[in-house]
Design a protein around this motif. Structure first.
Motif, PDB file in Angstrom:
ATOM      1  N   ALA A 106       2.316  14.526  -8.748  1.00 16.87           N
ATOM      2  CA  ALA A 106       1.508  14.188  -7.576  1.00 16.87           C
ATOM      3  C   ALA A 106       1.095  12.715  -7.603  1.00 16.87           C
ATOM      4  N   GLN A 107       0.742  12.210  -8.770  1.00 17.26           N
ATOM      5  CA  GLN A 107       0.374  10.806  -8.876  1.00 17.26           C
ATOM      6  C   GLN A 107       1.527   9.888  -8.491  1.00 17.26           C
ATOM      7  N   ASP A 108       2.739  10.256  -8.874  1.00 20.47           N
ATOM      8  CA  ASP A 108       3.907   9.460  -8.496  1.00 20.47           C
ATOM      9  C   ASP A 108       4.097   9.444  -6.978  1.00 20.47           C
ATOM     10  N   LEU A 109       3.825  10.574  -6.330  1.00 21.49           N
ATOM     11  CA  LEU A 109       3.933  10.628  -4.875  1.00 21.49           C
ATOM     12  C   LEU A 109       2.868   9.750  -4.211  1.00 21.49           C
ATOM     13  N   VAL A 110       1.662   9.778  -4.730  1.00 22.73           N
ATOM     14  CA  VAL A 110       0.592   8.941  -4.184  1.00 22.73           C
ATOM     15  C   VAL A 110       0.931   7.468  -4.375  1.00 22.73           C
ATOM     16  N   ASP A 111       1.458   7.123  -5.536  1.00 25.00           N
ATOM     17  CA  ASP A 111       1.843   5.729  -5.784  1.00 25.00           C
ATOM     18  C   ASP A 111       2.968   5.293  -4.846  1.00 25.00           C
ATOM     19  N   ARG A 112       3.910   6.188  -4.612  1.00 29.18           N
ATOM     20  CA  ARG A 112       4.989   5.861  -3.681  1.00 29.18           C
ATOM     21  C   ARG A 112       4.432   5.655  -2.278  1.00 29.18           C
ATOM     22  N   GLN A 113       3.448   6.470  -1.887  1.00 26.83           N
ATOM     23  CA  GLN A 113       2.846   6.292  -0.570  1.00 26.83           C
ATOM     24  C   GLN A 113       2.159   4.940  -0.455  1.00 26.83           C
ATOM     25  N   ALA A 114       1.416   4.541  -1.482  1.00 28.51           N
ATOM     26  CA  ALA A 114       0.766   3.223  -1.466  1.00 28.51           C
ATOM     27  C   ALA A 114       1.805   2.118  -1.315  1.00 28.51           C
ATOM     28  N   GLU A 115       2.915   2.226  -2.034  1.00 31.61           N
ATOM     29  CA  GLU A 115       3.971   1.223  -1.964  1.00 31.61           C
ATOM     30  C   GLU A 115       4.552   1.131  -0.555  1.00 31.61           C
ATOM     31  N   GLU A 116       4.800   2.262   0.076  1.00 34.67           N
ATOM     32  CA  GLU A 116       5.388   2.254   1.414  1.00 34.67           C
ATOM     33  C   GLU A 116       4.446   1.617   2.438  1.00 34.67           C
ATOM     34  N   ILE A 117       3.161   1.878   2.313  1.00 40.07           N
ATOM     35  CA  ILE A 117       2.187   1.279   3.223  1.00 40.07           C
ATOM     36  C   ILE A 117       2.184  -0.234   3.077  1.00 40.07           C
ATOM     37  N   VAL A 118       2.213  -0.703   1.845  1.00 41.42           N
ATOM     38  CA  VAL A 118       2.179  -2.144   1.598  1.00 41.42           C
ATOM     39  C   VAL A 118       3.485  -2.811   2.022  1.00 41.42           C
ATOM     40  N   VAL A 119       4.601  -2.166   1.793  1.00 43.68           N
ATOM     41  CA  VAL A 119       5.884  -2.720   2.242  1.00 43.68           C
ATOM     42  C   VAL A 119       5.870  -2.921   3.752  1.00 43.68           C
ATOM     43  N   PHE A 120       5.375  -1.945   4.485  1.00 41.75           N
ATOM     44  CA  PHE A 120       5.260  -2.077   5.935  1.00 41.75           C
ATOM     45  C   PHE A 120       4.418  -3.299   6.296  1.00 41.75           C
ATOM     46  N   ALA A 121       3.229  -3.397   5.702  1.00 44.65           N
ATOM     47  CA  ALA A 121       2.303  -4.474   6.048  1.00 44.65           C
ATOM     48  C   ALA A 121       2.866  -5.842   5.696  1.00 44.65           C
ATOM     49  N   VAL A 122       3.378  -5.988   4.493  1.00 45.81           N
ATOM     50  CA  VAL A 122       3.875  -7.292   4.042  1.00 45.81           C
ATOM     51  C   VAL A 122       5.114  -7.705   4.839  1.00 45.81           C
ATOM     52  N   THR A 123       6.003  -6.773   5.091  1.00 50.42           N
ATOM     53  CA  THR A 123       7.190  -7.085   5.889  1.00 50.42           C
ATOM     54  C   THR A 123       6.796  -7.571   7.280  1.00 50.42           C
ATOM     55  N   THR A 124       5.811  -6.931   7.875  1.00 53.50           N
ATOM     56  CA  THR A 124       5.371  -7.312   9.217  1.00 53.50           C
ATOM     57  C   THR A 124       4.714  -8.684   9.199  1.00 53.50           C
ATOM     58  N   LEU A 125       3.883  -8.936   8.218  1.00 53.07           N
ATOM     59  CA  LEU A 125       3.281 -10.271   8.077  1.00 53.07           C
ATOM     60  C   LEU A 125       4.357 -11.338   7.917  1.00 53.07           C
ATOM     61  N   ARG A 126       5.350 -11.046   7.133  1.00 59.34           N
ATOM     62  CA  ARG A 126       6.433 -12.021   6.920  1.00 59.34           C
ATOM     63  C   ARG A 126       7.217 -12.268   8.205  1.00 59.34           C
ATOM     64  N   ARG A 127       7.531 -11.198   8.925  1.00 54.05           N
ATOM     65  CA  ARG A 127       8.305 -11.350  10.165  1.00 54.05           C
ATOM     66  C   ARG A 127       7.532 -12.128  11.226  1.00 54.05           C
ATOM     67  N   LEU A 128       6.209 -12.064  11.175  1.00 56.90           N
ATOM     68  CA  LEU A 128       5.375 -12.805  12.119  1.00 56.90           C
ATOM     69  C   LEU A 128       5.013 -14.197  11.609  1.00 56.90           C
ATOM     70  N   GLY A 129       5.421 -14.524  10.384  1.00 57.37           N
ATOM     71  CA  GLY A 129       5.070 -15.816   9.814  1.00 57.37           C
ATOM     72  C   GLY A 129       3.597 -15.951   9.500  1.00 57.37           C
ATOM     73  N   LEU A 130       2.963 -14.850   9.099  1.00 58.31           N
ATOM     74  CA  LEU A 130       1.511 -14.836   8.878  1.00 58.31           C
ATOM     75  C   LEU A 130       1.118 -14.650   7.415  1.00 58.31           C
ATOM     76  N   LEU A 131       2.060 -14.723   6.501  1.00 56.66           N
ATOM     77  CA  LEU A 131       1.720 -14.509   5.099  1.00 56.66           C
ATOM     78  C   LEU A 131       0.793 -15.589   4.548  1.00 56.66           C
ATOM     79  N   ASP A 132       0.787 -16.762   5.157  1.00 57.65           N
ATOM     80  CA  ASP A 132      -0.043 -17.859   4.644  1.00 57.65           C
ATOM     81  C   ASP A 132      -1.367 -17.980   5.389  1.00 57.65           C
ATOM     82  N   ARG A 133      -1.751 -16.948   6.142  1.00 56.80           N
ATOM     83  CA  ARG A 133      -3.007 -16.986   6.904  1.00 56.80           C
ATOM     84  C   ARG A 133      -3.879 -15.777   6.545  1.00 56.80           C
ATOM     85  N   GLU A 134      -5.182 -15.938   6.805  1.00 53.49           N
ATOM     86  CA  GLU A 134      -6.090 -14.810   6.622  1.00 53.49           C
ATOM     87  C   GLU A 134      -5.946 -13.879   7.831  1.00 53.49           C
TER      88      GLU A 134
END
Length: 339
Positions: free
Chosen positions: A235-263
């Motif tokens: 179960a812990q591995d599944l929760v960790d995988r879920q956290a990773e997927e959420i962050v991948v979504f967020a970081v990818t979107t920030l990168r595609r918008l050119g917003l990684l260097d902004r608050e």
């Protein structure tokens, strides 16, 4: 937008705004006065066309709006904003609009429910929102009007996560634990009682013969979080995988918008995130901090209908005081946004 008040009185009825937010498990609708006061509310089952079909979605939304108007009486509608899970592609939005052509509110703003979540978390022009409820999806916006969206069609479009995928994977691991192909896991004992069944083979059979609908796999998600907290490694591995997927979504979107260097605020919401599981939230925070150090997490604990209502009020030109009144009325007893 629609008919006015009682003609016999000689006085026009004051206008209202209508907002609808529909997700994978429920649909909320609200009518508000232009000062932000809640005039009527209604709730229905899921309105996701992925689950019930576009015709049923349109009919359900119309039923909720009619319930609102039955409570408020005939009123002019200054704005109607409809945000639904499952309206992910332009073709889906077009199909929904074709399906509502005969309804009085057919000229409403119609979009994906992520925009309601985003507005519930922030009014900043540069922002990202990730929803993790029955499913998972993400949207990002930039001040110049750029928008990043995803098809959100599950494994077909590269997605993993939300209650349904957590449940599916939990059952997969439980089945393998029972027949000896996989590691032991407390999920093998935790899953059957969810459906009132004796064991994992009975759950598998009930799913196979559709006595349990596939959509009900999402009911397993809370058991995954509970087993994780109790120390179950699977179960812990599944929760960790879920956290990773959420962050991948967020970081990818920030990168595609050119917003990684902004608050930039990263708004998080949905039932899985709303469970406030410590391992999940800390995993998200740690991973996001490493890859997007300037991003600021905003955890939305109010129902997304708040964001839909704010967008409808803004469309009608309501004042900031009205927005504040609506926020106070519609947010739950916890803070609407946790910094």
């Amino acid at each position: 937008m629609t008919a006015a008040g009682d003609p016999a009185s000689g006085d026009p009825a004051p206008p209202i705004v209508i907002a609808v937010d529909g997700g994978g498990s429920k649909t909320d609708a609200v009518a508000l006065e232009l000062d932000g006061t809640v005039a009527a509310t209604a709730r229905g089952a899921t309105s996701s066309p992925h689950l019930i079909g576009m015709t049923a979605t349109a009919a359900l939304v119309d039923e909720l709006i009619e319930r609102l108007l039955a409570e408020t009486g005939p009123r002019p509608i200054a704005a109607a904003n409809i945000y639904l899970s499952g309206l992910d592609l332009p073709a889906e939005e077009a199909e929904f609009r074709a399906g509502i052509a005969g309804y009085a509110w057919a000229d409403a703003v119609v979009d994906n429910d992520l925009f309601a979540l985003l507005r519930a978390g922030t009014s900043e022009p540069d922002a990202v929102a990730v929803v993790c409820g029955t499913g998972i999806n993400c949207v990002g916006v930039r001040a110049d009007g750029a928008v990043v969206r995803y098809p959100s069609l599950g494994m077909t479009s590269g997605d993993w996560g939300g209650g349904w995928h957590l449940g599916e994977q939990a059952l997969w691991h439980a089945a393998r634990a029972v027949d000896g192909r996989g590691s032991a896991t407390a999920l093998a004992e935790a899953i059957p009682p969810i459906y009132g069944l004796a064991d994992i083979p009975a759950v598998i059979e009930a799913l196979h013969f559709q006595r349990i609908p596939s959509s009900d796999l999402s009911r397993i998600a809370p058991a995954v979080l509970a087993a994780s907290r109790a120390g179950d490694v699977v179960a812990q591995d599944l929760v960790d995988r879920q956290a990773e997927e959420i962050v991948v979504f967020a970081v990818t979107t920030l990168r595609r918008l050119g917003l990684l260097d902004r608050e930039v605020p990263v708004v998080l919401g949905g039932g899985v995130i709303g469970a406030r599981d410590e391992r999940l939230l800390s995993g998200i925070e740690r991973r996001l901090s490493a890859r997007a150090p300037l991003a600021r997490i905003r955890l939305v604990t109010a129902a997304p209908i708040l964001g839909a209502a704010l967008l409808a009020l803004e469309a009608a030109g309501a004042s900031q005081e009205a927005l504040d009144t609506a926020t106070s009325s519609l947010q739950d007893r916890r803070a609407a946004v946790v910094q």
